[in-house]
Design a protein around this motif. Structure first.
Motif, PDB file in Angstrom:
ATOM      1  N   GLY A 459       0.799  -1.218   0.000  1.00 38.58           N
ATOM      2  CA  GLY A 459       0.000   0.000   0.000  1.00 38.58           C
ATOM      3  C   GLY A 459       0.830   1.265   0.000  1.00 38.58           C
ATOM      4  N   GLN A 460       2.009   1.203   0.567  1.00 46.74           N
ATOM      5  CA  GLN A 460       2.871   2.382   0.575  1.00 46.74           C
ATOM      6  C   GLN A 460       3.310   2.733  -0.840  1.00 46.74           C
ATOM      7  OE1 GLN A 460       4.000   4.388   3.282  1.00 46.74           O
ATOM      8  NE2 GLN A 460       2.268   3.388   4.284  1.00 46.74           N
ATOM      9  N   ALA A 463       0.165   4.177  -2.504  1.00 50.88           N
ATOM     10  CA  ALA A 463      -0.148   5.525  -2.034  1.00 50.88           C
ATOM     11  C   ALA A 463       0.755   6.542  -2.717  1.00 50.88           C
ATOM     12  CB  ALA A 463       0.014   5.593  -0.517  1.00 50.88           C
ATOM     13  N   GLN A 482      11.461   3.914   5.743  1.00 48.60           N
ATOM     14  CA  GLN A 482      10.742   2.975   6.612  1.00 48.60           C
ATOM     15  C   GLN A 482      11.522   1.675   6.783  1.00 48.60           C
ATOM     16  OE1 GLN A 482       6.437   2.554   5.914  1.00 48.60           O
ATOM     17  NE2 GLN A 482       6.641   4.204   4.420  1.00 48.60           N
ATOM     18  N   ARG A 485      14.337   1.974   9.205  1.00 46.37           N
ATOM     19  CA  ARG A 485      13.931   1.864  10.597  1.00 46.37           C
ATOM     20  C   ARG A 485      13.834   0.393  11.012  1.00 46.37           C
ATOM     21  NH1 ARG A 485       8.566   4.966  12.564  1.00 46.37           N
ATOM     22  NH2 ARG A 485       7.493   3.017  12.133  1.00 46.37           N
ATOM     23  N   PRO A 559       6.682   9.408  17.926  1.00 44.35           N
ATOM     24  CA  PRO A 559       5.502   9.901  17.216  1.00 44.35           C
ATOM     25  C   PRO A 559       5.409  11.431  17.191  1.00 44.35           C
ATOM     26  CG  PRO A 559       4.884   8.922  19.315  1.00 44.35           C
ATOM     27  CD  PRO A 559       6.350   8.717  19.166  1.00 44.35           C
ATOM     28  N   PRO A 565       9.187  20.782  10.040  1.00 45.69           N
ATOM     29  CA  PRO A 565       8.637  19.806   9.088  1.00 45.69           C
ATOM     30  C   PRO A 565       9.555  19.488   7.925  1.00 45.69           C
ATOM     31  CG  PRO A 565       7.625  21.939   8.771  1.00 45.69           C
ATOM     32  CD  PRO A 565       8.487  22.067   9.977  1.00 45.69           C
TER      33      PRO A 565
ATOM     34  N   PHE B  89      -7.324   5.855   0.033  1.00 44.30           N
ATOM     35  CA  PHE B  89      -7.528   4.419   0.186  1.00 44.30           C
ATOM     36  C   PHE B  89      -8.360   4.104   1.417  1.00 44.30           C
ATOM     37  CE2 PHE B  89      -3.715   4.927  -2.271  1.00 44.30           C
ATOM     38  CZ  PHE B  89      -3.770   3.913  -3.218  1.00 44.30           C
ATOM     39  N   LEU B  92      -6.026   3.952   3.967  1.00 40.08           N
ATOM     40  CA  LEU B  92      -5.302   5.216   4.035  1.00 40.08           C
ATOM     41  C   LEU B  92      -3.875   5.174   3.516  1.00 40.08           C
ATOM     42  CD1 LEU B  92      -6.575   6.535   7.472  1.00 40.08           C
ATOM     43  CD2 LEU B  92      -7.650   6.716   5.225  1.00 40.08           C
ATOM     44  N   TYR B  93      -3.051   4.233   4.064  1.00 33.52           N
ATOM     45  CA  TYR B  93      -1.635   4.145   3.667  1.00 33.52           C
ATOM     46  C   TYR B  93      -0.919   5.480   3.835  1.00 33.52           C
ATOM     47  CZ  TYR B  93      -3.314  -0.128   1.400  1.00 33.52           C
ATOM     48  OH  TYR B  93      -3.908  -1.337   1.134  1.00 33.52           O
ATOM     49  N   LEU B  94      -1.111   6.103   4.971  1.00 34.21           N
ATOM     50  CA  LEU B  94      -0.300   7.288   5.278  1.00 34.21           C
ATOM     51  C   LEU B  94       1.146   6.852   5.399  1.00 34.21           C
ATOM     52  CD1 LEU B  94      -2.542   9.085   7.910  1.00 34.21           C
ATOM     53  CD2 LEU B  94      -2.150   9.745   5.520  1.00 34.21           C
ATOM     54  N   PHE B  95       2.077   7.791   5.216  1.00 32.10           N
ATOM     55  CA  PHE B  95       3.488   7.465   5.383  1.00 32.10           C
ATOM     56  C   PHE B  95       3.818   7.517   6.872  1.00 32.10           C
ATOM     57  CE2 PHE B  95       3.654   9.813   1.124  1.00 32.10           C
ATOM     58  CZ  PHE B  95       3.391   8.644   0.421  1.00 32.10           C
ATOM     59  N   PRO B  96       4.066   6.373   7.492  1.00 32.87           N
ATOM     60  CA  PRO B  96       4.151   6.340   8.957  1.00 32.87           C
ATOM     61  C   PRO B  96       5.374   7.067   9.514  1.00 32.87           C
ATOM     62  CG  PRO B  96       4.741   4.212   8.034  1.00 32.87           C
ATOM     63  CD  PRO B  96       4.240   5.046   6.893  1.00 32.87           C
ATOM     64  N   HIS B  97       6.392   7.272   8.663  1.00 29.27           N
ATOM     65  CA  HIS B  97       7.610   7.903   9.170  1.00 29.27           C
ATOM     66  C   HIS B  97       7.564   9.411   9.031  1.00 29.27           C
ATOM     67  CE1 HIS B  97       7.954   7.435   4.892  1.00 29.27           C
ATOM     68  NE2 HIS B  97       9.081   8.127   4.838  1.00 29.27           N
ATOM     69  N   LYS B  98       6.459   9.921   8.495  1.00 27.72           N
ATOM     70  CA  LYS B  98       6.367  11.371   8.315  1.00 27.72           C
ATOM     71  C   LYS B  98       5.235  11.926   9.167  1.00 27.72           C
ATOM     72  CE  LYS B  98       8.131  11.262   3.605  1.00 27.72           C
ATOM     73  NZ  LYS B  98       9.418  11.881   3.917  1.00 27.72           N
ATOM     74  N   THR B  99       5.398  13.168   9.575  1.00 22.81           N
ATOM     75  CA  THR B  99       4.327  13.815  10.335  1.00 22.81           C
ATOM     76  C   THR B  99       3.161  14.103   9.405  1.00 22.81           C
ATOM     77  OG1 THR B  99       5.168  16.012   9.842  1.00 22.81           O
ATOM     78  CG2 THR B  99       6.027  14.954  11.829  1.00 22.81           C
ATOM     79  N   GLN B 102       4.150  16.665   6.915  1.00 24.30           N
ATOM     80  CA  GLN B 102       5.092  16.087   5.938  1.00 24.30           C
ATOM     81  C   GLN B 102       4.362  15.176   4.962  1.00 24.30           C
ATOM     82  OE1 GLN B 102       7.811  14.258   8.626  1.00 24.30           O
ATOM     83  NE2 GLN B 102       9.228  15.992   8.656  1.00 24.30           N
ATOM     84  N   ARG B 139       3.280  12.107  14.049  1.00 23.63           N
ATOM     85  CA  ARG B 139       3.258  11.021  13.078  1.00 23.63           C
ATOM     86  C   ARG B 139       1.914  10.300  13.165  1.00 23.63           C
ATOM     87  NH1 ARG B 139       9.457   9.523  14.096  1.00 23.63           N
ATOM     88  NH2 ARG B 139      10.327  10.876  12.527  1.00 23.63           N
ATOM     89  N   GLU B 141       0.788   7.454  13.789  1.00 26.88           N
ATOM     90  CA  GLU B 141       0.436   6.573  14.896  1.00 26.88           C
ATOM     91  C   GLU B 141      -0.106   7.356  16.093  1.00 26.88           C
ATOM     92  OE1 GLU B 141       3.771   5.032  17.325  1.00 26.88           O
ATOM     93  OE2 GLU B 141       5.033   5.797  15.724  1.00 26.88           O
ATOM     94  N   ARG B 155      -3.955  14.922   1.798  1.00 26.15           N
ATOM     95  CA  ARG B 155      -2.813  14.509   0.975  1.00 26.15           C
ATOM     96  C   ARG B 155      -3.229  14.387  -0.481  1.00 26.15           C
ATOM     97  NH1 ARG B 155       0.359   8.900   2.139  1.00 26.15           N
ATOM     98  NH2 ARG B 155      -1.623   8.062   1.436  1.00 26.15           N
TER      99      ARG B 155
END
Ligand SMILES: Nc1ncnc2c1ncn2[C@@H]1O[C@H](COP(=O)(O)OP(=O)(O)O)[C@@H](O)[C@H]1O
Ligand SMILES: [Mg+2]
Lengths: 567, 245
Positions: A459-460, A463, A482, A485, A559, A565, B89, B92-99, B102, B139, B141, B155
Motif C-alpha cells: 500500500g505504501q 499511495a 521505513q 527503521r 511519534p 517539518p 484508500f 489510508l496508507y499514510l506514510f508512517p515515518h512522516k508527520t 510532511q 506522526r 500513529e 494529501r
C-alpha cells in the motif's frame, strides 16, 4: 629424508591457525588461573634444602619436596589435558621436581609440545604420510629420550600459547625453535641450546640493491611476529611487516608486496628454496634454540641438559643436523660446551602496550567503517537486485549471497589477497581487508535489507504512485526510510559483529587490534591482563555504537518529532 | 470524464467484475454502494490504473486504458493518468515515518515541485480547514482514526486532482466532521472536478452524490440519480440493501 620443501609450504594454510588461536585463547582463561595457583607451591617451602642428587649441578636447582600427601595425580599421557577437567585451583604436583635419588618417576613419558603447523624443518607431519611426525626437533627429542631411556609423546600445540600450555602441565617440555628471552626466563627454565641459529635475509632473484640488512633502509621486510628477526628489525628501526605464517611472507616476497624476508636460517633453508629467491649475504646475528621447561622441574631440566650434552658429544646431534642440512661449524660449540647465547630482552612497558593497542584500535575502527560502508551500499544493491531486477540478475544476486554467506570469511580474504595480484591489481593489505570484509558483510546486509524492504506494505507503493511519485522517488522518500527503521537493529548487530571480525585481517598481515594483542601477549606472556585490556578497547568501540543506534532508533520511532517539518 | 464499458476483472481465474458499464460526467459525483466484497474497491482500482483488467475498456480523463496494451505502453499512459487522478484508500496508507504535515506536502514538493514555503502554507491551511491543525507535527500513529482519514484526504487534495477516488473516506468520522468534509467535497465538485466515492453512509451521500451505483457480486444492480436510487429504488435487491443502511 627431507622431502621437497616447497611442496610443503602450503600444506598448512593459516585458516586453521585462527581456530587454533581462538581455542588456545579460550583455554588460557583456565590456564592462567591454574598456573597462578600452583606457582607458590613450587617454591622451596621447606627451610632445609634436600641435598640434591649428585647430578644436580646448579646451586639454585636444589629441589624441595613438600611431602604433603597430595593425591598423586597419575601422569596421564592422554592427548587431552587432564588438568582442564580438574578444579583448576588444585595445585598440580609435579613429580619432575622430586629428586629422591635423581630418578625420573617410573613409567614416565616425556610429553613434549610443539606447533606442527609451523612447518619444516622443525616438527611437522610428513606430506607423504600425514600420520607421520618428522622434523629435526622430533629426532632430537627421540635421541634425548633414548639417552634417558624414556618414551616420548608429542602434543600438538599452538605456537603462541606454548608457554602457558607448559605451565598448565599440558606437556613437560617445549621443543619448537624456542629462543631464550627475558620474558620467558621469568616464567620457564631453559635447557642448554641444541642448535645455534642465525638470521637469513632472502630477496627475489632479480634484486640487485639489497646485499645486507643495512641496504633495506626504506624498503619493506617481512618476518614472523615476535621472533629474533622481528626484534632485530625493530632495534634497527627498519620497516617490517610481521606475518603469522612464513609461507605467506615468502609468497608476498615473490609477488613483490615486500622486498625481503628475514627469518631464522632453518626456515629460509626450506621455505626460500626456490629459483625465484636468493640469499642476500650469509646468515648472521646468532641466537639459540633451547628446550623450555617448568621452573620447578629441576630434575627434568638436569636430565635434559645431560642428554643434550650427551647427544652433542657422541655425534648424534651432528648426524641429525646434517641430515636436515642444518649443520655448520658453529654447531661444534654445542659439543664443546662453549655455545654461548644471550637472553634477549623484550622491552615491554604498559604505556607502550596501551599506546599500541590504541593505535591498533584506530585501525580497527577504520577497517570496520570502511567495510561497513561497502557492505551497506553493495548490500542494498543486492537486495534490490533480489527483489526488483530481472530473473537473471536475481539469480546472480542469490549466488552472491549464498557464496559469501556459505564460505569462511578467512578463506575469502586469503583468496582475495592472493588472486588480486594475479589479475594485476595491487592494493595495500588494509584495502584488501576492507574490500574482503565489505564483500562478505554485503551478503548479510542484503538479507537484512531485503526482509526490511519486504516488510513495507504494498500500500505504501500504491499511495505514492497515486500521488504521482515515480518508483525511484518512492523508494528514496517513502520505502527506504521505513525499511531503514526496520533494518537498524539487525544492522547495528552486524556492525558490532564486523568490529570483531576485523580481526581476521591479521591473516593477510594487517596490523589491527587483535594482531596487536597477539603480538604483545605472546611477547610478554601477559595473556590475561592484555586480553582484558583489549576487550575493553573492543567494548569502547561497540558500546557507544549500540548506544547511538538505539538513540537513532528511538528518534525514528518518536511519534512527536519535535523538529521542523523538513522532510 | 470517466467512461467504462464491458469491464471484466478476474482474480486467479475467478471473475469479480462482470462486464460493468459506468459513465461519470465531468463535475459530478458518483456514489458506489454495495455489500462487502461486491467489487467496489476493485472497480475503482481498475478505473484509476492500479489494477489491470482482462476485458472491456476504461477511459479516465483523457487516458484510455485497455487490456491489450503492452506493459510499457500501459505504464506510459499511467504517467499522464497520475497527473489527473487522486485517491484516498480504504486503509489510508499514510506514510508512517512522516508527520501529518510532511505527509501532505510530500507530493507537492517532489512531484509538483512547488516551493517548500508554499507547500507548508497550503498544507497548514488545509489542516486548519479540516480542524486538525494541532496534528501537524505528529506522526500518524499518534493520530485518531478520524484524524488520519482527514490527513489522507488532504494529501490527495493537495495535488489538485481533476478526478478524486475515495474509498470509504469518512468511516471514522463523527456526523459533524463528516458533514464538514462533505461540504469540502461539494465545493470540489462545484469547481468542475469529478468525484468517485465508495461509502456505507447513505447519509453522507445525500447532498453530495449526483448519481448512485448499487453493486452486488461484481454486477451493477441499479444505477441512476441519487434521489431515484436512494428514495425510490426499482430493484428489490437495492431496496433490501438500503433497508439496512
Ligand atoms: N488481490 C486480490 N486477490 C484476489 N481476490 C481479490 C483481491 N482483491 C479483491 N479480491 C476479491 O474480489 C472481490 C471484490 O473485492 P473488493 O473490490 O475489495 O470488494 P469491496 O471493496 O466491494 O468490499 C472479493 O471477493 C475479494 O475477495
Ligand atoms: Mg473495499
Amino acid at each position: 629424508m627431507p622431502p621437497n620443501p616447497l611442496s610443503d609450504a602450503r600444506c598448512h594454510p593459516p585458516p586453521h591457525r585462527l581456530l587454533q588461536w581462538l581455542f588456545a585463547l579460550f583455554a588460557l582463561f583456565l590456564s592462567e588461573r591454574t598456573s597462578r595457583a600452583h606457582l607458590p607451591t613450587s617454591r622451596p617451602t621447606s627451610q632445609k634444602p634436600v641435598p640434591s642428587a649428585s647430578l644436580h649441578t646448579s646451586p639454585t636447582s636444589a629441589p624441595s619436596k613438600p611431602r604433603t600427601p597430595l593425591p598423586p595425580t597419575p601422569h596421564t599421557p592422554a592427548l587431552t589435558n587432564p588438568s582442564s577437567t580438574q578444579p583448576s585451583i588444585q595445585p598440580i604436583p609435579s613429580k619432575l621436581s622430586t629428586s629422591i635419588d635423581g630418578q625420573l618417576p617410573k613409567g614416565f613419558v616425556l610429553r613434549w609440545g610443539a606447533d606442527s603447523s609451523g612447518g619444516m624443518p622443525f616438527v611437522f607431519y610428513s606430506p607423504q604420510d600425514p600420520n607421520q611426525l618428522i622434523g629435526f626437533e622430533k629426532e632430537i627429542v627421540d635421541a634425548i629420550g633414548k639417552v634417558l631411556g624414556i618414551p616420548n609423546r608429542f602434543h600438538r600445540a599452538n605456537w603462541a600459547t606454548l608457554v602457558p600450555d607448559l605451565q598448565r602441565n599440558t606437556f613437560d617440555i617445549i621443543v619448537n625453535g624456542l629462543e631464550p628471552t627475558s620474558d620467558r626466563a621469568k616464567v620457564i627454565a631453559f635447557s642448554k641450546p641444541y642448535y645455534i641459529f642465525r638470521q637469513q635475509l632472502t630477496v627475489r632473484k632479480d634484486e640487485t640493491k639489497i646485499k645486507t640488512l643495512d641496504d633495506c633502509k626504506g624498503r619493506l621486510i617481512g618476518t614472523l611476529d615476535n621472533t629474533a628477526a622481528s626484534r632485530l628489525l625493530e632495534s634497527k628501526k627498519l620497516r617490517y611487516r610481521g606475518y603469522d605464517d612464513q609461507s605467506v611472507a615468502y609468497k608476498d616476497l615473490e609477488i613483490g608486496r615486500i622486498d625481503a624476508v628475514l627469518l631464522d636460517y632453518p626456515i629460509a633453508l626450506y621455505f626460500a628454496n626456490s629459483p625465484k629467491f636468493k640469499p642476500a649475504g650469509p646468515p648472521f646475528h646468532r641466537g639459540a634454540y633451547i628446550i623450555g621447561m617448568r621452573k620447578q622441574d629441576t630434575l627434568l631440566k638436569h636430565k635434559i641438559d645431560h642428554a643434550i650434552d650427551r647427544i652433542a658429544q657422541d655425534g648424534t646431534l651432528e648426524r641429525i643436523l646434517r641430515k636436515w642440512r642444518l649443520w655448520d661449524d658453529i654447531q661444534k660449540e654445542l659439543a664443546a660446551g662453549t655455545a654461548k647465547y644471550e637472553i634477549t630482552s623484550l622491552d615491554f612497558s604498559w604505556p607502550n602496550a596501551f599506546k599500541r593497542l590504541g593505535m591498533a584500535a584506530i585501525i580497527t575502527i577504520g577497517l570496520a567503517f570502511g567495510a561497513m560502508l561497502i557492505a551497506m551500499l553493495l548490500g542494498l544493491l543486492v537486495a534490490l537486485g533480489q527483489l526488483h531486477a530481472s530473473a537473471s540478475v536475481r539469480v546472480l544476486c542469490n549466488i552472491y549471497v549464498e557464496f559469501f554467506r556459505g564460505t569462511p570469511i578467512l578463506v575469502q580474504l586469503l583468496f582475495l589477497y592472493f588472486s588480486l595480484p594475479m589479475v594485476g591489481i595491487t592494493i595495500p593489505n588494509w584495502l584488501t581487508a576492507i574490500i574482503g570484509l565489505g564483500l562478505n558483510y554485503a551478503a548479510y546486509e542484503s538479507q537484512v535489507y531485503r526482509t526490511a524492504l519486504q516488510s513495507i506494505p504494498a500500500g505504501q507503493w500504491e499511495a505514492a504512485a497515486v500521488l504521482g511519485m515515480g518508483p525511484w522517488l518512492t523508494f528514496r522518500r517513502v520505502i527506504f526510510p521505513q525499511a531503514f527503521r526496520v533494518a537498524l537493529p539487525p544492522m547495528t548487530n552486524d556492525f558490532v559483529a564486523l568490529f570483531k571480525d576485523t580481526s581476521v585481517a591479521f591473516a593477510i598481515s594487517v596490523w589491527e587490534l587483535a594482531t596487536a594483542y597477539r603480538e604483545l601477549a605472546s611477547a610478554s606472556q601477559k595473556f590475561m591482563v592484555l586480553g582484558a585490556l583489549t576487550s575493553l578497547f573492543y567494548l569502547a568501540m561497540s558500546v557507544p555504537l549500540s548506544y547511538l543506534a538505539r538513540r537513532l532508533e528511538a528518534r525514528l520511532q518518536d511519534p512527536h518529532p519535535q523538529d521542523n517539518p523538513k522532510a | 470524464m470517466i467512461h467504462v464499458s464491458g469491464l471484466e476483472k478476474f482474480f486467479q481465474g475467478k471473475r469479480v467484475l462482470h462486464g460493468l458499464n459506468v459513465d461519470i460526467p465531468r463535475g459530478s459525483a458518483l456514489g458506489i454502494i454495495g455489500g462487502s466484497g461486491s467489487g467496489k474497491t476493485t472497480l475503482m482500482r481498475c478505473i484509476n490504473g492500479l489494477l489491470r483488467f482482462e476485458q472491456g475498456q476504461v477511459r479516465c480523463g483523457d487516458v484510455d486504458l485497455l487490456p491489450t496494451l503492452s506493459e510499457k505502453d500501459y505504464k506510459k499512459r499511467l504517467q499522464s493518468l497520475r497527473r489527473q487522478v487522486g485517491m484516498v484508500f480504504q486503509h489510508l496508507y499514510l506514510f508512517p515515518h512522516k508527520t501529518a504535515l510532511q505527509n501532505v506536502i510530500e507530493a507537492p514538493l517532489y512531484v509538483a515541485n512547488i516551493s517548500r514555503d508554499q507547500a507548508i502554507a497550503e498544507g497548514e491551511r488545509w489542516l486548519e480547514r479540516f480542524g486538525i491543525a494541532h496534528t501537524a507535527h505528529r506522526r500518524p500513529e499518534a493520530l485518531s482514526g478520524g484524524e488520519q482519514q482527514r490527513v489522507a484526504i488532504i494529501r490527495a487534495l493537495m495535488m489538485k486532482p481533476k478526478i478524486l477516488f475515495l474509498d470509504e473516506p469518512t468511516s471514522a468520522l463523527d456526523p459533524k466532521r463528516s458533514s464538514d468534509v462533505r461540504e469540502i467535497f461539494n465545493e470540489f465538485v462545484r469547481q468542475g472536478s469529478t468525484l468517485v466515492l465508495v461509502t456505507h453512509s447513505i447519509r453522507f451521500l445525500r447532498g453530495l452524490a449526483d448519481q448512485i451505483l448499487y453493486m452486488e457480486s461484481g454486477e451493477v444492480v441499479e444505477s441512476g440519480s441519487a434521489e431515484q436510487v436512494l428514495d425510490a429504488p426499482k430493484d428489490p435487491r437495492t431496496r433490501a440493501f438500503l433497508e439496512y443502511a
